[in-house]
Design an enzyme around this catalytic site. Structure first.
Site: not given
Length: 287
Positions: A52, A100, A102, A149, A182
């Site tokens: 995963r 920084r 995007h 995740k 979930e």
């Protein structure tokens, strides 16, 4: 001996562990994570978590920071240095450190890696399982790629806070059709009136739970039947039993949803049997 953490190639005292202010995981949630349960100092469901992790990184176009073999060595060394037998290992991989912006850094930067380990008192954990937990529901408000995740967990954190303020142990997200997707940090299950287990299909917008995947094998080996289809909170309260699964919760019975008892409002035999069988499997296959 205090806790030891791993940060970008170095083991350091936990209280001194830091990441750069322009780590993209910190500024943009541009990172993924995995959590392994530890049994007897070994990683449970290792293959599933590594698979995963690799998928999540691939979906975000972040390269693996090291080979799986090398990462296994580092994870085990983190466990050894912390002298933890039963607990949890947390791994986070961000895209790395860059000014920084995007858009992704160009040229590519080195992924940043953090590992922490904490111990759990299994006596306390088992007592919690014997009591069961209650659940509250909350509207589904997460992004469309919950199958990855990532560390972008603000809606999950808000849901957990709602549960805590209600005296509950977990929150279940409910979609626009009225179905449970979930939990804030778990997969949701029920045992229907017919004795069949139900849990949502992972083709829906939910995480592909590793504990869930192992438990499906355990269920089939135990000769039980399972339907991978959605259920409503009302289905849950009308069911014989309900429970959640995850690396932290393992298999944890649910006794009530939004203040309404599940079945008799007690911890049921199916959930406790599956918890025992799952732990036996996890211990036997841990690395």
């Amino acid at each position: 001996m205090g806790r030891i953490s791993y940060v970008n190639g170095r083991f350091v005292p936990h209280g001194e562990a830091v990441v750069h202010i322009e780590d993209r995981g910190y500024q943009l949630a541009d990172a993924v994570y995995e959590v392994w349960a530890l049994f007897d100092g070994k990683l449970a469901d290792a293959e599933g978590h590594f698979a995963r992790l690799e998928r999540s990184l691939s979906e975000l176009r972040i390269r693996m920071p090291m080979s799986r073999a090398a990462l296994t060595v580092v994870l085990k060394e983190a466990v050894r240095r912390n002298r933890v037998r039963d607990g949890l290992v947390y791994l986070q991989v961000s895209r790395g450190v860059a000014p920084r912006d995007h858009a992704f850094p160009n040229p590519e930067v080195r992924p940043a890696v953090v590992i922490t380990v904490k111990g759990l008192d299994r006596t306390v954990v088992e007592a919690k399982a014997a009591r069961g937990i209650t659940v509250v529901t909350t509207p589904e408000n997460r992004w469309g790629r919950c199958d990855i995740k990532t560390v972008g967990l603000l809606p999950n954190a808000m849901a957990k806070q709602k549960a805590r303020e209600a005296g509950a142990g977990e929150a279940w997200f409910v979609d626009e059709l009225g179905f449970v997707t979930e939990g804030a940090s778990s997969n949701a299950w029920i045992v229907g009136a017919d004795g069949r287990l139900r849990t949502r299909d992972t083709n829906a917008n939910i995480l592909r739970g590793v504990t869930r995947l192992t438990l499906l094998d355990v269920i089939r080996d135990a000769g039980l039947e399972v339907d991978e289809r959605p259920f409503t909170p009302k289905d849950a309260t009308e069911a014989q039993e309900a429970f959640i699964t995850g690396a932290g919760s393992l298999v944890l019975p649910v006794t009530a949803v939004d203040g309404q008892p599940v079945g008799k409002g007690e911890v049921g035999p199916v959930a406790m049997r599956l918890r025992r069988l799952y732990i036996e499997r996890a211990r036997a296959t841990a690395i």
